[in-house]
Design a protein around this motif. Structure first.
Motif, PDB file in Angstrom:
ATOM      1  N   ILE A 133       0.850  -1.187   0.000  1.00  0.00           N
ATOM      2  CA  ILE A 133       0.000   0.000   0.000  1.00  0.00           C
ATOM      3  C   ILE A 133       0.885   1.236   0.000  1.00  0.00           C
ATOM      4  O   ILE A 133       1.883   1.296   0.731  1.00  0.00           O
ATOM      5  CB  ILE A 133      -0.974   0.003   1.202  1.00  0.00           C
ATOM      6  CG1 ILE A 133      -1.985   1.142   1.080  1.00  0.00           C
ATOM      7  CG2 ILE A 133      -0.236   0.028   2.526  1.00  0.00           C
ATOM      8  CD1 ILE A 133      -3.155   1.028   2.034  1.00  0.00           C
ATOM      9  N   ALA A 134       0.558   2.198  -0.883  1.00  0.00           N
ATOM     10  CA  ALA A 134       1.416   3.371  -1.060  1.00  0.00           C
ATOM     11  C   ALA A 134       0.602   4.522  -1.631  1.00  0.00           C
ATOM     12  O   ALA A 134      -0.427   4.309  -2.267  1.00  0.00           O
ATOM     13  CB  ALA A 134       2.573   3.037  -2.008  1.00  0.00           C
ATOM     14  N   PRO A 135       1.060   5.776  -1.392  1.00  0.00           N
ATOM     15  CA  PRO A 135       0.350   6.907  -1.964  1.00  0.00           C
ATOM     16  C   PRO A 135       0.678   7.119  -3.427  1.00  0.00           C
ATOM     17  O   PRO A 135       1.737   6.709  -3.906  1.00  0.00           O
ATOM     18  CB  PRO A 135       0.831   8.093  -1.135  1.00  0.00           C
ATOM     19  CG  PRO A 135       2.114   7.669  -0.574  1.00  0.00           C
ATOM     20  CD  PRO A 135       2.132   6.184  -0.516  1.00  0.00           C
ATOM     21  N   THR A 136      -0.240   7.732  -4.133  1.00  0.00           N
ATOM     22  CA  THR A 136      -0.015   8.192  -5.497  1.00  0.00           C
ATOM     23  C   THR A 136      -0.235   9.698  -5.516  1.00  0.00           C
ATOM     24  O   THR A 136      -0.505  10.299  -4.477  1.00  0.00           O
ATOM     25  CB  THR A 136      -0.984   7.513  -6.478  1.00  0.00           C
ATOM     26  OG1 THR A 136      -2.335   7.924  -6.168  1.00  0.00           O
ATOM     27  CG2 THR A 136      -0.892   5.987  -6.370  1.00  0.00           C
ATOM     28  N   ALA A 137      -0.161  10.289  -6.684  1.00  0.00           N
ATOM     29  CA  ALA A 137      -0.367  11.737  -6.785  1.00  0.00           C
ATOM     30  C   ALA A 137      -1.795  12.131  -6.446  1.00  0.00           C
ATOM     31  O   ALA A 137      -2.054  13.270  -6.060  1.00  0.00           O
ATOM     32  CB  ALA A 137      -0.016  12.217  -8.196  1.00  0.00           C
ATOM     33  N   THR A 138      -2.747  11.199  -6.577  1.00  0.00           N
ATOM     34  CA  THR A 138      -4.151  11.542  -6.372  1.00  0.00           C
ATOM     35  C   THR A 138      -4.807  10.788  -5.224  1.00  0.00           C
ATOM     36  O   THR A 138      -5.979  11.012  -4.941  1.00  0.00           O
ATOM     37  CB  THR A 138      -4.958  11.256  -7.651  1.00  0.00           C
ATOM     38  OG1 THR A 138      -4.757   9.886  -8.039  1.00  0.00           O
ATOM     39  CG2 THR A 138      -4.509  12.169  -8.776  1.00  0.00           C
ATOM     40  N   GLY A 139      -4.096   9.896  -4.558  1.00  0.00           N
ATOM     41  CA  GLY A 139      -4.727   9.139  -3.488  1.00  0.00           C
ATOM     42  C   GLY A 139      -3.822   8.071  -2.926  1.00  0.00           C
ATOM     43  O   GLY A 139      -2.638   8.298  -2.698  1.00  0.00           O
ATOM     44  N   ILE A 140      -4.374   6.889  -2.733  1.00  0.00           N
ATOM     45  CA  ILE A 140      -3.644   5.761  -2.156  1.00  0.00           C
ATOM     46  C   ILE A 140      -3.916   4.529  -3.001  1.00  0.00           C
ATOM     47  O   ILE A 140      -5.049   4.305  -3.445  1.00  0.00           O
ATOM     48  CB  ILE A 140      -4.083   5.515  -0.704  1.00  0.00           C
ATOM     49  CG1 ILE A 140      -3.750   6.733   0.158  1.00  0.00           C
ATOM     50  CG2 ILE A 140      -3.417   4.274  -0.123  1.00  0.00           C
ATOM     51  CD1 ILE A 140      -4.460   6.753   1.479  1.00  0.00           C
ATOM     52  N   ARG A 141      -2.895   3.728  -3.232  1.00  0.00           N
ATOM     53  CA  ARG A 141      -3.022   2.539  -4.072  1.00  0.00           C
ATOM     54  C   ARG A 141      -2.702   1.293  -3.258  1.00  0.00           C
ATOM     55  O   ARG A 141      -1.636   1.174  -2.674  1.00  0.00           O
ATOM     56  CB  ARG A 141      -2.084   2.634  -5.275  1.00  0.00           C
ATOM     57  CG  ARG A 141      -2.198   1.491  -6.289  1.00  0.00           C
ATOM     58  CD  ARG A 141      -1.321   1.818  -7.488  1.00  0.00           C
ATOM     59  NE  ARG A 141      -1.446   0.853  -8.567  1.00  0.00           N
ATOM     60  CZ  ARG A 141      -0.586  -0.144  -8.779  1.00  0.00           C
ATOM     61  NH1 ARG A 141       0.458  -0.296  -7.985  1.00  0.00           N
ATOM     62  NH2 ARG A 141      -0.762  -0.974  -9.793  1.00  0.00           N
ATOM     63  N   LEU A 142      -3.647   0.381  -3.242  1.00  0.00           N
ATOM     64  CA  LEU A 142      -3.457  -0.916  -2.603  1.00  0.00           C
ATOM     65  C   LEU A 142      -3.272  -1.950  -3.703  1.00  0.00           C
ATOM     66  O   LEU A 142      -4.188  -2.200  -4.487  1.00  0.00           O
ATOM     67  CB  LEU A 142      -4.679  -1.271  -1.750  1.00  0.00           C
ATOM     68  CG  LEU A 142      -4.769  -2.699  -1.199  1.00  0.00           C
ATOM     69  CD1 LEU A 142      -3.603  -2.997  -0.278  1.00  0.00           C
ATOM     70  CD2 LEU A 142      -6.092  -2.918  -0.476  1.00  0.00           C
ATOM     71  N   ALA A 143      -2.069  -2.518  -3.791  1.00  0.00           N
ATOM     72  CA  ALA A 143      -1.741  -3.473  -4.850  1.00  0.00           C
ATOM     73  C   ALA A 143      -1.656  -4.873  -4.269  1.00  0.00           C
ATOM     74  O   ALA A 143      -1.087  -5.078  -3.194  1.00  0.00           O
ATOM     75  CB  ALA A 143      -0.422  -3.096  -5.516  1.00  0.00           C
ATOM     76  N   GLU A 144      -2.219  -5.854  -4.997  1.00  0.00           N
ATOM     77  CA  GLU A 144      -2.248  -7.228  -4.511  1.00  0.00           C
ATOM     78  C   GLU A 144      -1.733  -8.194  -5.578  1.00  0.00           C
ATOM     79  O   GLU A 144      -2.141  -8.124  -6.739  1.00  0.00           O
ATOM     80  CB  GLU A 144      -3.669  -7.612  -4.110  1.00  0.00           C
ATOM     81  CG  GLU A 144      -4.237  -6.762  -2.981  1.00  0.00           C
ATOM     82  CD  GLU A 144      -5.696  -7.068  -2.716  1.00  0.00           C
ATOM     83  OE1 GLU A 144      -5.977  -8.041  -1.997  1.00  0.00           O
ATOM     84  OE2 GLU A 144      -6.558  -6.333  -3.255  1.00  0.00           O
ATOM     85  N   ASP A 145      -0.862  -9.087  -5.140  1.00  0.00           N
ATOM     86  CA  ASP A 145      -0.387 -10.194  -5.973  1.00  0.00           C
ATOM     87  C   ASP A 145      -1.187 -11.421  -5.545  1.00  0.00           C
ATOM     88  O   ASP A 145      -0.827 -12.104  -4.591  1.00  0.00           O
ATOM     89  CB  ASP A 145       1.112 -10.396  -5.760  1.00  0.00           C
ATOM     90  CG  ASP A 145       1.663 -11.593  -6.513  1.00  0.00           C
ATOM     91  OD1 ASP A 145       0.920 -12.179  -7.329  1.00  0.00           O
ATOM     92  OD2 ASP A 145       2.826 -11.961  -6.275  1.00  0.00           O
ATOM     93  N   LEU A 146      -2.266 -11.707  -6.241  1.00  0.00           N
ATOM     94  CA  LEU A 146      -3.211 -12.725  -5.800  1.00  0.00           C
ATOM     95  C   LEU A 146      -2.706 -14.141  -5.980  1.00  0.00           C
ATOM     96  O   LEU A 146      -3.166 -15.059  -5.289  1.00  0.00           O
ATOM     97  CB  LEU A 146      -4.546 -12.553  -6.553  1.00  0.00           C
ATOM     98  CG  LEU A 146      -5.205 -11.173  -6.397  1.00  0.00           C
ATOM     99  CD1 LEU A 146      -6.475 -11.108  -7.228  1.00  0.00           C
ATOM    100  CD2 LEU A 146      -5.517 -10.867  -4.932  1.00  0.00           C
ATOM    101  N   ASP A 147      -1.772 -14.362  -6.904  1.00  0.00           N
ATOM    102  CA  ASP A 147      -1.292 -15.713  -7.169  1.00  0.00           C
ATOM    103  C   ASP A 147       0.176 -15.915  -6.791  1.00  0.00           C
ATOM    104  O   ASP A 147       0.779 -16.930  -7.143  1.00  0.00           O
ATOM    105  CB  ASP A 147      -1.516 -16.095  -8.633  1.00  0.00           C
ATOM    106  CG  ASP A 147      -0.895 -15.084  -9.592  1.00  0.00           C
ATOM    107  OD1 ASP A 147      -0.165 -14.178  -9.120  1.00  0.00           O
ATOM    108  OD2 ASP A 147      -1.150 -15.188 -10.800  1.00  0.00           O
ATOM    109  N   ASP A 148       0.755 -14.954  -6.075  1.00  0.00           N
ATOM    110  CA  ASP A 148       2.138 -15.066  -5.586  1.00  0.00           C
ATOM    111  C   ASP A 148       3.149 -15.319  -6.701  1.00  0.00           C
ATOM    112  O   ASP A 148       4.119 -16.055  -6.518  1.00  0.00           O
ATOM    113  CB  ASP A 148       2.247 -16.186  -4.539  1.00  0.00           C
ATOM    114  CG  ASP A 148       1.669 -15.777  -3.194  1.00  0.00           C
ATOM    115  OD1 ASP A 148       1.775 -14.595  -2.842  1.00  0.00           O
ATOM    116  OD2 ASP A 148       1.096 -16.644  -2.504  1.00  0.00           O
ATOM    117  N   ASP A 149       2.938 -14.678  -7.868  1.00  0.00           N
ATOM    118  CA  ASP A 149       3.909 -14.846  -8.958  1.00  0.00           C
ATOM    119  C   ASP A 149       4.857 -13.653  -9.057  1.00  0.00           C
ATOM    120  O   ASP A 149       5.675 -13.580  -9.965  1.00  0.00           O
ATOM    121  CB  ASP A 149       3.206 -15.066 -10.288  1.00  0.00           C
ATOM    122  CG  ASP A 149       2.430 -13.839 -10.762  1.00  0.00           C
ATOM    123  OD1 ASP A 149       2.278 -12.874  -9.968  1.00  0.00           O
ATOM    124  OD2 ASP A 149       1.981 -13.832 -11.916  1.00  0.00           O
TER     125      ASP A 149
END
Length: 289
Positions: A133-149
């Protein structure tokens, strides 16, 4: 994200931590110390991006004046939970904090001015940090690696003030192929954009114009020229689209009106080769129908 030290597809949140000299080590070989006295209890858990938006417990330093030196055991009987700030580059400032709280492993990255730049978590306990989870220029981005690749499969963009999701992207082979947008800030997506032919640009828009969760209109660019050629509609709101309209004169609109809802600096515009000058702040799904 399969790398235990970091998910590279993320950027920044805000927060502070205290400088603390002589803190070195690596989360993989951390050692435990005795439980601190009541006056030296480690920081409480906190959500760095707003209530309810973090993907799990996050530990931050709530005492900017002192802090704790080295790894700290959070107490007997807690399953080895601990809080461990690290000065990786030896400059006397904490660069990252490794915690284990309620079984969730977390690495919090901190920049030179004390701001949190990235929070990574192993939320399923399988040894890989699949959530970032990290900020962007316009908000916050939650990124997920669903298959652990090791690559991001799903990215959810959150409102920095409320933590509510405003957009969610499906990512395949590094490309955004599917986006759902909440243009009315009611907590539910009302615009669904799809890249159905894999060319990197959206060509289909599904619209919930009355905000009841049912798609009212579907617009399709069938020939890839950026304008919609086909419109189907659910006229009686029964969930089935009964009517259709075709166009050769552009009166059904273009995909650009929906692309403009995505921030200009977003990766989508790079892959689609579209760069809007600014993002409209007051358009809704009804306006775009």
């Amino acid at each position: 994200m399969s790398n235990p030290r970091g998910a590279q597809d993320n950027q920044t949140t805000t927060g502070t931590t205290s400088p603390s000299p002589n803190l070195t080590g690596d989360p993989q070989d951390a050692t435990y110390t005795t439980s601190p006295a009541a006056s030296e209890q480690p920081p409480v858990t906190a959500d760095p991006v707003g209530a309810g938006t973090a993907p799990g417990p996050i530990a931050t330093d709530t005492d900017p004046g002192t802090g704790t030196a080295g790894e700290t055991d959070l107490g007997a009987g807690t399953g080895g939970e601990y809080y461990s700030p690290r000065d990786v580059d030896g400059d006397g400032n904490v660069d990252l904090i490794h915690t284990r709280i309620e079984g969730v492993e977390t690495i919090t990255h901190i920049d030179e001015d004390g701001s949190i730049t990235l929070v990574e978590q192993d939320t399923d306990g399988n040894g890989t940090y699949e959530t970032g989870i990290a900020p962007t220029a316009t908000g916050i981005r939650l990124a997920e690696d669903l298959d652990d690749d090791g690559t991001v499969d799903l990215a959810t963009h959150l409102d920095p003030a409320t933590g509510a999701p405003v957009r969610q992207d499906v990512i395949e082979d590094g490309r955004i192929t599917d986006t759902r947008l909440d243009t009315t800030a009611d907590g539910n997506p009302d615009v669904h954009l799809i890249d159905s032919n894999g060319d990197g640009r959206f060509d289909t828009a599904l619209l919930d114009t009355d905000l009841d969760g049912i798609t009212n209109d579907t617009l399709v660019d069938t020939n890839g020229d950026g304008t919609f050629d086909l419109r189907t509609a659910d006229t009686d709101n029964d969930g089935t689209q009964e009517s259709f309209d075709t166009a050769t004169d552009g009166h059904l609109g273009s995909i650009e009106q929906f692309e403009a809802l995505i921030p200009a600096e977003d990766h989508y515009h790079e892959q689609a080769d579209t760069y809007p000058t600014e993002t409209p702040a007051d358009q809704t799904a009804t306006d775009l129908a």
